[in-house]
Design an enzyme around this catalytic site. Structure first.
Site, PDB file in Angstrom:
ATOM      1  N   GLU A   1       4.493   7.772  -4.788  1.00 55.21           N
ATOM      2  CA  GLU A   1       3.043   8.018  -4.693  1.00 55.21           C
ATOM      3  C   GLU A   1       2.634   7.479  -3.328  1.00 55.21           C
ATOM      4  O   GLU A   1       2.592   6.258  -3.126  1.00 55.21           O
ATOM      5  CB  GLU A   1       2.302   7.262  -5.787  1.00 55.21           C
ATOM      6  CG  GLU A   1       2.816   7.538  -7.174  1.00 55.21           C
ATOM      7  CD  GLU A   1       1.936   8.494  -7.958  1.00 55.21           C
ATOM      8  OE1 GLU A   1       0.907   8.927  -7.423  1.00 55.21           O
ATOM      9  OE2 GLU A   1       2.294   8.797  -9.096  1.00 55.21           O
TER      10      GLU A   1
ATOM     11  N   CYS B   1      -5.886   5.191  -1.438  1.00 53.27           N
ATOM     12  CA  CYS B   1      -5.000   6.303  -1.099  1.00 53.27           C
ATOM     13  C   CYS B   1      -5.805   7.591  -1.039  1.00 53.27           C
ATOM     14  O   CYS B   1      -5.500   8.477  -0.259  1.00 53.27           O
ATOM     15  CB  CYS B   1      -3.869   6.415  -2.093  1.00 53.27           C
ATOM     16  SG  CYS B   1      -4.419   6.443  -3.792  1.00 53.27           S
TER      17      CYS B   1
END
Ligand code: NAD
Length: 457
Positions: free
Chosen positions: A229, A263
């Site tokens: 990720e 993110c």
């Protein structure tokens, strides 16, 4: 020896011994030995442990929020938001896991006396190497479903969120998860690399593209499951028919929340040329209103950068953009004094020759570019190495869906941004990663489907 600094003040909070190769190996061996017994615990009881973990988080919430704020610099209201968000994720896993992990009977034929079933087997011992920016979110996305599915977890929190990682381990153990089933591994990237040298059955990483690429290379020859990720350069397109003030406020929050260190922070903004000037004005007014300061103060919205090294990246991006013709509307430099501070920064008239529109900024800085029409916006949104999220602000759902269908990203948003739902899969394309967490897919991600062909005689 690991030294933990308060990023708001530069003051040393704690020094503690990290793991060394010998202790990492011992931890791996203990986890390997403990895992089969954990997998044999009925699922109901494993879920009871997660329920008890949830109760522990509720009971200790104020202390957990304070630790997170002190070591990461996250404004304390945002630390509490993260903990509340964690509770919602836990509720999802508690609700969805039993249904998702149930054995499936996919075929039965009485004449042939044949049945076909699928069971969901744990992977075994997994390595969970984690990031600091949302340690409760990105950690729990992995270790909760992994534990529920019967895996043992070697959990390496980021070196910038070590104390939070140790709290998580305490809470898990107090909740009844055995010490050798959820095992914190403490240290920096070198410790992470030592962990990867153990013969684990899966590697679940959250962090930057650069580290992710190294991890993929290290794990590649093992033939074990690898999920990465990674980062993003997430775009928003503001169409011509929005309520300009509301859109500016929503997108600014998406860019600056968590001091831009998410993110899925908004990292690029494209605005229809017909509303460009009023949008810039409303956006700058909004950002000017953000209070930067002591992250333990309830009214603080902008905190320090967690990693000091990021100040140099932001300075470089601003200098590069201004040199190539961008207009600096707000901020643009570090805030002098102790700790890692950078002014909330807004750059207008940017373009794709500039680093600020190409490289992950991961800080309180944003570039805004005018666009002529939807087709240009789509091209620009896709002109990136990343693909985590993308969004459109505008009145028409049909128009937004038409645009978003053409954008290559793991998650897409209409009139919202910087948002994660436990019910939806969280994934990226291109340099934003491989694999996924959350949703029922993100529970199955920690299992191996085993095929059963059963013929009675
Ligand atoms: P990072 O890559 O610097 O570190 C992540 C983890 O990897 C840390 O625990 C670190 O100690 C470890 N590590 C470093 N080098 C290693 C090596 N060679 N081998 C094994 N482990 C190693 O990232 P970070 O600064 O902690 O996090 C910020 C990045 O994470 C940003 O790019 C952000 O976008 C990304 N992120 C992505 C998501 C997502 O869900 N896609 C969520 C949060 C953060």
């Amino acid at each position: 020896m690991l030294t933990i600094h308060n990023p708001a003040t530069g003051v040393v909070i704690r020094r503690l011994d990290g793991d060394r190769s010998r202790s990492v190996r011992d931890k791996y061996e203990r986890a390997r030995t403990a895992q089969p017994a954990w997998a044999a615990v009925p699922l109901r009881k494993r879920l009871d442990a997660i329920r008890a973990f949830r109760e522990g988080v509720v009971t200790r919430q104020a202390e957990l929020a304070r630790t997170l704020t002190e070591e990461v610099g996250k404004p304390v209201r945002q630390s509490r938001n993260e903990l509340n968000g964690l509770l919602a994720r836990l509720d999802f896993f508690l609700d969805a896991s039993a249904k998702t992990l149930r054995d499936e009977k996919v075929f039965a034929d009485e004449q042939q006396k044949l049945a076909e079933r699928i069971s969901h087997e744990p992977l075994g011992v997994i390595a969970n190497i984690s990031a600091w920016n949302y340690p409760y979110f990105v950690g729990s996305n992995v270790f909760v479903p992994a534990l529920v599915a019967g895996n043992a977890v070697l959990y390496k929190p980021s070196e910038y969120a070590t104390l939070t990682g140790l709290h998580i381990a305490d809470l898990m153990h107090a909740a009844g998860v055995p010490q050798d089933v959820f095992v914190p591994v403490i240290g920096d990237g070198l410790t992470g690399a030592m962990l990867l040298r153990q013969p684990v059955d899966g590697v679940f990483f959250t962090g930057s593209y650069g580290t992710g690429a190294k991890i993929a290379a290290a794990a590649g020859k093992r033939m074990v499951k690898v999920q990465l990720e990674l980062g993003g350069k997430d775009p928003i397109y503001v169409t011509d028919d929005v309520d300009v003030n509301a859109a500016a406020a929503g997108v600014a929050d998406g860019a600056f929340y968590n001091t831009g260190q998410s993110c899925c922070s908004v990292e690029r903004i494209y605005v229809h040329h017909s509303i460009y000037a009023p949008f810039l004005e409303a956006f700058v007014a909004e950002v000017r209103g953000y209070k930067a300061g002591d992250p333990l103060d309830e009214s603080t919205y902008i905190g320090p950068l967690t990693r000091r090294a990021q100040i140099a990246v932001l300075k470089k991006q601003v200098a590069d953009a201004v040199k190539k013709g961008a207009r600096l509307l707000l901020g643009g430099k570090p805030i002098e004094g102790r700790g890692n501070w950078f002014e909330p920064t807004v750059l207008a008239d940017v373009d794709h020759t500039m680093q600020v529109m190409r490289e992950e900024s991961f800080g309180p800085i944003i570039g805004i570019q005018p666009v002529a029409d939807d087709a240009t916006a789509i091209d620009l949104m896709n002109d990136t190495d990343y693909g985590l999220t993308a969004g459109v602000y505008g009145r028409s759902e049909a128009r937004a869906r038409k645009i978003l269908a053409q954008v290559n990203a793991g998650s897409v948003y209409w009139n919202c941004c910087d948002r994660v739902s436990p019910r939806l899969p969280w994934s990226g394309v291109k340099h934003s990663g491989i694999g996924l967490t959350l949703s029922t897919y993100g529970i199955q991600a920690f299992t191996r489907p085993k095929a059963w062909h059963l013929r009675a005689t």
